[in-house]
Design a protein around this motif. Structure first.
Motif, PDB file in Angstrom:
ATOM      1  N   ASP A  12       0.837  -1.201   0.000  1.00  0.00           N
ATOM      2  CA  ASP A  12       0.000   0.000   0.000  1.00  0.00           C
ATOM      3  C   ASP A  12       0.872   1.251   0.000  1.00  0.00           C
ATOM      4  O   ASP A  12       0.575   2.226  -0.704  1.00  0.00           O
ATOM      5  CB  ASP A  12      -0.922   0.003   1.213  1.00  0.00           C
ATOM      6  CG  ASP A  12      -2.023  -1.050   1.115  1.00  0.00           C
ATOM      7  OD1 ASP A  12      -2.238  -1.586   0.004  1.00  0.00           O
ATOM      8  OD2 ASP A  12      -2.655  -1.351   2.151  1.00  0.00           O
ATOM      9  N   MET A  13       1.940   1.246   0.802  1.00  0.00           N
ATOM     10  CA  MET A  13       2.829   2.406   0.866  1.00  0.00           C
ATOM     11  C   MET A  13       3.500   2.656  -0.484  1.00  0.00           C
ATOM     12  O   MET A  13       3.584   3.808  -0.946  1.00  0.00           O
ATOM     13  CB  MET A  13       3.902   2.200   1.935  1.00  0.00           C
ATOM     14  CG  MET A  13       4.818   3.406   2.132  1.00  0.00           C
ATOM     15  SD  MET A  13       6.238   3.044   3.192  1.00  0.00           S
ATOM     16  CE  MET A  13       7.248   2.068   2.076  1.00  0.00           C
ATOM     17  N   ARG A  14       3.950   1.596  -1.131  1.00  0.00           N
ATOM     18  CA  ARG A  14       4.607   1.756  -2.430  1.00  0.00           C
ATOM     19  C   ARG A  14       3.605   2.244  -3.481  1.00  0.00           C
ATOM     20  O   ARG A  14       3.949   3.083  -4.336  1.00  0.00           O
ATOM     21  CB  ARG A  14       5.233   0.433  -2.875  1.00  0.00           C
ATOM     22  CG  ARG A  14       5.994   0.563  -4.178  1.00  0.00           C
ATOM     23  CD  ARG A  14       6.721  -0.702  -4.559  1.00  0.00           C
ATOM     24  NE  ARG A  14       7.468  -0.487  -5.785  1.00  0.00           N
ATOM     25  CZ  ARG A  14       6.959  -0.653  -7.014  1.00  0.00           C
ATOM     26  NH1 ARG A  14       5.683  -1.019  -7.159  1.00  0.00           N
ATOM     27  NH2 ARG A  14       7.705  -0.423  -8.086  1.00  0.00           N
ATOM     28  N   ALA A  15       2.380   1.743  -3.423  1.00  0.00           N
ATOM     29  CA  ALA A  15       1.366   2.185  -4.376  1.00  0.00           C
ATOM     30  C   ALA A  15       1.086   3.673  -4.209  1.00  0.00           C
ATOM     31  O   ALA A  15       0.889   4.409  -5.191  1.00  0.00           O
ATOM     32  CB  ALA A  15       0.075   1.381  -4.185  1.00  0.00           C
ATOM     33  N   LEU A  18       3.225   5.931  -3.026  1.00  0.00           N
ATOM     34  CA  LEU A  18       4.396   6.644  -3.540  1.00  0.00           C
ATOM     35  C   LEU A  18       4.376   6.692  -5.061  1.00  0.00           C
ATOM     36  O   LEU A  18       4.788   7.686  -5.671  1.00  0.00           O
ATOM     37  CB  LEU A  18       5.684   5.956  -3.053  1.00  0.00           C
ATOM     38  CG  LEU A  18       6.013   6.100  -1.571  1.00  0.00           C
ATOM     39  CD1 LEU A  18       7.214   5.225  -1.221  1.00  0.00           C
ATOM     40  CD2 LEU A  18       6.298   7.559  -1.220  1.00  0.00           C
ATOM     41  N   LYS A  19       3.918   5.621  -5.681  1.00  0.00           N
ATOM     42  CA  LYS A  19       3.892   5.559  -7.138  1.00  0.00           C
ATOM     43  C   LYS A  19       2.895   6.560  -7.718  1.00  0.00           C
ATOM     44  O   LYS A  19       3.093   7.095  -8.814  1.00  0.00           O
ATOM     45  CB  LYS A  19       3.539   4.132  -7.581  1.00  0.00           C
ATOM     46  CG  LYS A  19       3.960   3.812  -9.008  1.00  0.00           C
ATOM     47  CD  LYS A  19       3.899   2.323  -9.265  1.00  0.00           C
ATOM     48  CE  LYS A  19       4.433   2.009 -10.654  1.00  0.00           C
ATOM     49  NZ  LYS A  19       4.405   0.552 -10.933  1.00  0.00           N
ATOM     50  N   LYS A  20       1.826   6.844  -6.974  1.00  0.00           N
ATOM     51  CA  LYS A  20       0.855   7.843  -7.425  1.00  0.00           C
ATOM     52  C   LYS A  20       1.498   9.224  -7.462  1.00  0.00           C
ATOM     53  O   LYS A  20       1.205  10.041  -8.328  1.00  0.00           O
ATOM     54  CB  LYS A  20      -0.356   7.860  -6.497  1.00  0.00           C
ATOM     55  CG  LYS A  20      -1.264   6.648  -6.629  1.00  0.00           C
ATOM     56  CD  LYS A  20      -2.422   6.758  -5.646  1.00  0.00           C
ATOM     57  CE  LYS A  20      -3.309   5.516  -5.702  1.00  0.00           C
ATOM     58  NZ  LYS A  20      -4.413   5.601  -4.701  1.00  0.00           N
ATOM     59  N   ARG A  21       2.382   9.477  -6.494  1.00  0.00           N
ATOM     60  CA  ARG A  21       3.007  10.791  -6.395  1.00  0.00           C
ATOM     61  C   ARG A  21       4.150  10.956  -7.394  1.00  0.00           C
ATOM     62  O   ARG A  21       4.356  12.033  -7.943  1.00  0.00           O
ATOM     63  CB  ARG A  21       3.546  11.005  -4.979  1.00  0.00           C
ATOM     64  CG  ARG A  21       2.502  10.931  -3.894  1.00  0.00           C
ATOM     65  CD  ARG A  21       3.155  11.096  -2.530  1.00  0.00           C
ATOM     66  NE  ARG A  21       2.218  10.797  -1.449  1.00  0.00           N
ATOM     67  CZ  ARG A  21       2.562  10.758  -0.166  1.00  0.00           C
ATOM     68  NH1 ARG A  21       3.818  11.002   0.193  1.00  0.00           N
ATOM     69  NH2 ARG A  21       1.662  10.471   0.757  1.00  0.00           N
ATOM     70  N   SER A  22       4.925   9.876  -7.570  1.00  0.00           N
ATOM     71  CA  SER A  22       6.097   9.960  -8.458  1.00  0.00           C
ATOM     72  C   SER A  22       6.329   8.592  -9.079  1.00  0.00           C
ATOM     73  O   SER A  22       7.074   7.758  -8.536  1.00  0.00           O
ATOM     74  CB  SER A  22       7.325  10.420  -7.680  1.00  0.00           C
ATOM     75  OG  SER A  22       8.454  10.487  -8.512  1.00  0.00           O
TER      76      SER A  22
END
Length: 491
Positions: A299-302, A304-308
């Motif tokens: 969930d945390m990586r997902a 972060l991926k939305k932001r960058s």
């Protein structure tokens, strides 16, 4: 002399390797070449590298066929200097040396190769990694070539068997410019060690005849020939009888089936076989494992991926960050177990972490390592893991990149498996494996839920620590995966 052929010998390409397979010639007889120009591609147990020439001139002879395995120190190529007339092959007189005549006999080649390996292991400084050789008719490139090695012939063959008291052998100017003075010690070349091991000869019982007690090939050969009786004819007969069956298509004696193929074990596969055998033989390993809820990490990586999206670290980079933090907390797992020649034993600790990771390539399984991984962020770890994976798959990773790890992280989950009884990457003392991440029923706050679960498996050397230390490290990494935000905030 300007008409003399210059003989360039196959260098030790790093890590004490004793042989290399000639993959491809990059030049042909008659070609004009420059200093530092790549002349051949060779494959070692570590990597594929281009070998540059330390000489400029005309290619006079290529000493090897594509696909042939060459010993370190044996002639690789003969080069006529710039402006020299083509050398006419001739039989050398008893006082001629191999370099001055340009004709290298098998005996001279073996002797010269041994002296080259001896000087190299004694620290002669003749191995130049990533640099051209000083001198020559043309200037070399100043840009270093990754994985490139240049070695020049150290001395004429006539001076190879000189006594200890003899003055230092005559050297080419290029050699003299690269020698490091005062570095002679009683060391043994890799090929001499291999010869002794293959014949069951104890090096401790041999008095070296070389300088400073150096054990030479002739010393080991003398020890091999020392046994009182030759092999009995009856013992030789079975080998002769089996020889015709070596060809593929013949019947296998044990199974009765036709042999369809015989594949030589060499290169990376040979290195892996030797390393795994040594690991299983010497390391009393134990294994602990735990299932981990990785939902929060995904969930945390997902998020972060939305932001960058372009520079979000992969899951392996986050786990690598947790591993380096865990090794700081449990440094015993970032050590090496050593046994001295006198039987003494010690655990060697390191001021830093070189994190290796298993990478499957077309050449086999290799373990490149991120140097000083403890100093890198998850994003920096991700970039270095991607870079090393790419060079490893291209066969361009250097021996240093493939042989300097202190702990290995193995993501075998990419192959669709949950766990593995991993073999520790010798001479390290532990390896952490990560299985696939799949949906599983999991109890959360007293209620059943579907979560993203993976299995972590730690294989460790029971000589360096007990189960409490291993379990503590494994639990620490597992807790970081289950609560990645809090873990990263404390790092």
């Amino acid at each position: 002399m300007s008409s003399e052929l210059q003989v360039f010998r196959l260098p030790d390409l790093g890590e004490g390797l004793t042989e290399a397979e000639l993959v491809n010639w990059l030049v042909a007889v008659g070609d004009q070449i420059k200093v530092d120009q790549p002349i051949a591609e060779v494959e070692t147990a570590k990597s594929m590298v281009e070998v540059p020439s330390p000489y400029a001139g005309t290619v006079a002879e290529l000493h090897g066929q594509t696909g042939e395995t060459l010993d370190v120190g044996k002639p690789l190529i003969s080069i006529a200097p710039v402006g020299a007339a083509p050398a006419e092959p001739k039989a050398p007189a008893a006082t001629d040396d191999a370099v001055s005549t340009g004709v290298v006999t098998d005996a001279e080649a073996s002797a010269a190769a041994e002296t080259y390996r001896t000087e190299e292991k004694a620290g002669s400084g003749n191995v130049l990694i990533g640099y051209g050789t000083p001198g020559g008719a043309t200037g070399g490139r100043t840009r270093p070539r990754k994985g490139s090695v240049a070695v020049v012939d150290a001395a004429p063959a006539a001076a190879l068997e000189g006594s200890v008291a003899a003055p230092e052998a005559r050297m080419e100017p290029a050699v003299a410019g690269t020698r490091i003075p005062g570095k002679l010690s009683a060391v043994i070349s890799p090929l001499v060690r291999k010869m002794a091991r293959d014949h069951g000869v104890s090096l401790d019982a041999i008095n070296g005849s070389g300088a400073s007690g150096l054990i030479m090939r002739r010393d080991v050969e003398a020890a091999i020939s020392a046994p009182e009786a030759p092999v009995a004819p009856s013992a030789q007969a079975p080998a002769e009888a089996v020889a015709p069956a070596a060809a593929s298509g013949d019947l296998d004696g044990r199974t009765g089936l036709a042999v369809s193929a015989r594949t030589p074990v060499r290169g990376v596969r040979k290195a892996v076989a030797a390393n795994m055998t040594k690991s299983r033989t010497e390391i009393p390993e134990a294994t602990v494992w735990v299932d981990v809820d990785a939902t929060a990490l995904l969930d945390m990586r997902a998020e972060l991926k939305k932001r960058s999206a372009h520079d979000t670290p992969g899951l392996l980079a986050f786990i690598a960050r947790f591993v380096t933090a865990g090794l700081k907390k449990y440094p015993t797992l970032n050590t090496r177990f050593e046994t001295g020649t006198d039987g003494s034993q010690e655990i060697v600790g390191f001021d830093g972490i070189n994190l290796g990771f298993a990478a499957q390539t077309d050449r086999g399984l290799v373990v490149p390592s991120v140097r000083n991984a403890h100093q890198l962020s998850a994003r920096e770890l991700d970039a270095e893991i991607r870079r090393l994976t790419a060079v490893a798959r291209e066969g361009k990773a250097t021996p240093t990149e493939l042989g300097s790890g202190t702990f290995t992280l193995n993501n075998y989950g990419v192959f669709g498996v949950d766990g593995s009884a991993a073999i520790i990457n010798y001479p390290e003392v532990a390896m952490l494996g990560v299985g696939r991440i799949i949906d599983k029923p999991w109890v959360v706050n007293g209620e059943l839920a579907v979560r993203k679960v993976t299995e972590l498996t730690l294989a460790f050397d029971h000589r360096v620590c007990d189960g409490e230390t291993a379990a503590g490290f494994l639990r620490y990494v597992a807790d970081c995966i289950e609560n990645p935000g809090g873990a990263l905030a404390d790092m």
